[in-house]
Design an enzyme around this catalytic site. Structure first.
Site, mmCIF file in Angstrom:
data_model
loop_
_atom_site.group_PDB
_atom_site.id
_atom_site.type_symbol
_atom_site.label_atom_id
_atom_site.label_comp_id
_atom_site.label_asym_id
_atom_site.label_seq_id
_atom_site.Cartn_x
_atom_site.Cartn_y
_atom_site.Cartn_z
ATOM 1 N N HIS A 233 0.973 -1.392 0.071
ATOM 2 C CA HIS A 233 -0.127 -0.046 0.255
ATOM 3 C C HIS A 233 0.968 0.813 -0.188
ATOM 4 O O HIS A 233 0.932 2.559 0.778
ATOM 5 C CB HIS A 233 -1.345 0.315 0.948
ATOM 6 C CG HIS A 233 -0.834 -0.459 2.865
ATOM 7 N ND1 HIS A 233 0.167 -0.351 2.983
ATOM 8 C CD2 HIS A 233 -0.820 -1.567 3.034
ATOM 9 C CE1 HIS A 233 0.729 -0.298 4.104
ATOM 10 N NE2 HIS A 233 0.209 -2.129 4.246
ATOM 11 N N ASP A 306 -6.064 -4.954 -0.007
ATOM 12 C CA ASP A 306 -5.603 -4.411 1.901
ATOM 13 C C ASP A 306 -6.785 -4.327 2.395
ATOM 14 O O ASP A 306 -7.635 -3.564 3.081
ATOM 15 C CB ASP A 306 -5.335 -2.863 1.857
ATOM 16 C CG ASP A 306 -4.666 -3.067 3.473
ATOM 17 O OD1 ASP A 306 -4.460 -3.949 4.281
ATOM 18 O OD2 ASP A 306 -3.922 -1.760 4.107
#
Ligand code: DOR
Ligand code: ZN
Ligand code: ZN
Length: 433
Positions: A233, A306
């Site tokens: 991320h 995520d």
């Protein structure tokens, strides 16, 4: 196990060219051509929709074992299939932590029993995610699950010596280390991006440097180890610059970006609604623009969700007390269409690259992210790019409903997902084994 052959009639491969028919038999693509005969196959009228390789998510939280009140391998698998995924990597921050082969093999077995998506367990890098002692990477990688990826996600592997050792072991085993880049000394008490919005609202800030310092450090550790590292991320413009630099030096580094970091920024904080709390935090519009550009140019390699389900009591509370994370599996494609395809930053061919081919390559999956060609495994996703739909968290297959996109009208939808020739999701419904 053999299934009835399926004929996908009138699909556009990668959204390009004239529609063709695709015959799937014995788990593989058997024939591609115009006007194929049904020949006993189940016919799916695809109406010129786009056929892509099934999506691969390198970053999913399925919460089993331990928090089955928020997601299970079964409900997360359903969400994945509905989102167009044929493989997901389930993060290790469960309870107990997936730091032994007993746990990783259990997750793998459950995924197989459910059969909606290939669930690949991620093993922890350190025992209990505590950052002190390497977990038994070898035992997990040689177990039934054949663990291919290790991460302490949720936490950063903070100690540079442990990270260095992890990369050295990973090199020996041929597995991937994925880093949640967050220098913890810089984020003590942090709940939101450190910037004007958080300052105005009185929220403790999470500075960009906490991410970037670890990205820079790990690039150097990867250089010295002569082995690859993957950054989870990526969220800042500075991380993009560091990735550019590292790649230009020939360092083996890859990175993912989440749909939410491509879409949302810290203006979301205004309402103090903790549905917008995520780690790393939503940043500024300049970061969002840099992340989009980086994904378009391949500086950031792929998209990962995520997907982070949380219970209502852990989200509908004061901002500082809420847990970070948002659902992602059933909105990822639509967000990519909205932020990347519509503005002309990615073609459909490139969507296949960032959502399927690249993630499969990064982690070394040989049966996913394959070209749509005769003889290849039939892991496929059929997308209707024209339709629109309204996001409704409680309609998702996930047990939790913490989506920051609630009420938004989004473009594009997955019509059908196929795993090894079996339809796992069709028209918004999963097809259980
Ligand atoms: O927002 C996040 N949620 N970031 C993480 O690193 C962990 C994750 C979770 O497990 O909820
Ligand atoms: Zn993380
Ligand atoms: Zn995560």
């Amino acid at each position: 196990m053999t299934n009835t052959p399926i004929l996908l009639r009138e699909v556009r491969l990668y959204g390009e060219g004239e529609p063709v028919d695709v015959r799937v038999r014995d788990g593989q693509i058997a024939e591609i051509g115009a006007g194929l005969d049904a020949d006993g196959a189940t016919v799916v009228e695809a109406g010129g929709h786009i056929l892509l390789p099934g999506f691969v998510d390198l970053h999913t939280h399925l919460r089993e074992p331990g928090r089955e009140d928020t997601e299970t391998i079964a409900t997360g698998s359903a969400a994945a299939a509905l989102g167009g995924y044929t493989a997901v990597f389930a993060m290790a921050n469960t309870d107990p932590v997936a730091d032994t082969a007993v746990i990783t093999d259990h997750v793998w077995r459950r995924g197989r029993e459910i059969g909606l998506v290939d669930v690949h367990p991620v093993g922890a890098v350190t025992v209990g995610l505590k950052g002190k002692q390497l977990a038994e990477l070898g035992a997990m990688s040689s177990g039934k699950a054949r663990v291919k990826m290790f991460s302490d996600d949720g936490y950063c592997v903070e100690d540079p010596l442990i990270m260095r050792r992890a990369l050295e072991y990973a090199r020996g085993l041929g597995v991937l280390i994925a880093q949640h880049a967050e220098e913890p000394r810089l984020t003590v008490g942090a709940v939101a991006h450190e910037g004007p919005a958080a300052a105005r609202l009185g929220l403790t800030g999470w500075p960009r440097a906490a991410e970037e310092s670890i990205v820079a450090r790990d690039a150097l550790l990867a250089r010295d180890a002569g082995y690859r590292v993957h950054i989870c991320h990526a969220s800042t413009a500075g991380t993009v610059e560091l990735l550019k630099w590292a790649k230009s030096q020939g360092i083996s580094i890859t990175a993912e970006v989440t749909p939410h970091h491509l879409m949302l920024d810290d203006s979301r904080l205004e309402t103090y609604d903790a549905v917008n709390k995520v780690n790393p935090p939503l940043r500024e519009t300049s970061d969002v623009a840099a992340l989009r550009q980086a994904l378009a140019e391949g500086v950031i390699d792929c998209v990962a969700t995520d997907h982070a389900p949380h219970a209502a009591q852990d989200k509908c509370c004061e901002f500082a007390a809420a847990r970070p994370g948002m659902l992602g599996l059933q909105t990822a494609l639509s967000i990519i269409i909205d932020t990347m395809v519509r503005p002309g930053l990615l073609t459909w061919r490139a969507v296949a690259r960032v959502m399927s081919e690249k993630p499969a390559q990064i982690v070394g999956l040989t049966d996913q992210g394959r070209p749509i060609e005769v003889g290849e495994p039939a892991n496929l996703t059929l997308v209707d790019p024209e339709t629109h739909w309204v996001v409704q968290g409680d309609a998702f297959a996930s047990i939790s409903d913490n989506t920051p996109f609630e009420g938004l009208t989004l473009p594009g939808q997955v019509r059908l997902t196929m795993l090894r020739g079996r339809i796992t999701a069709e028209e918004g419904k999963v097809n259980a084994l």
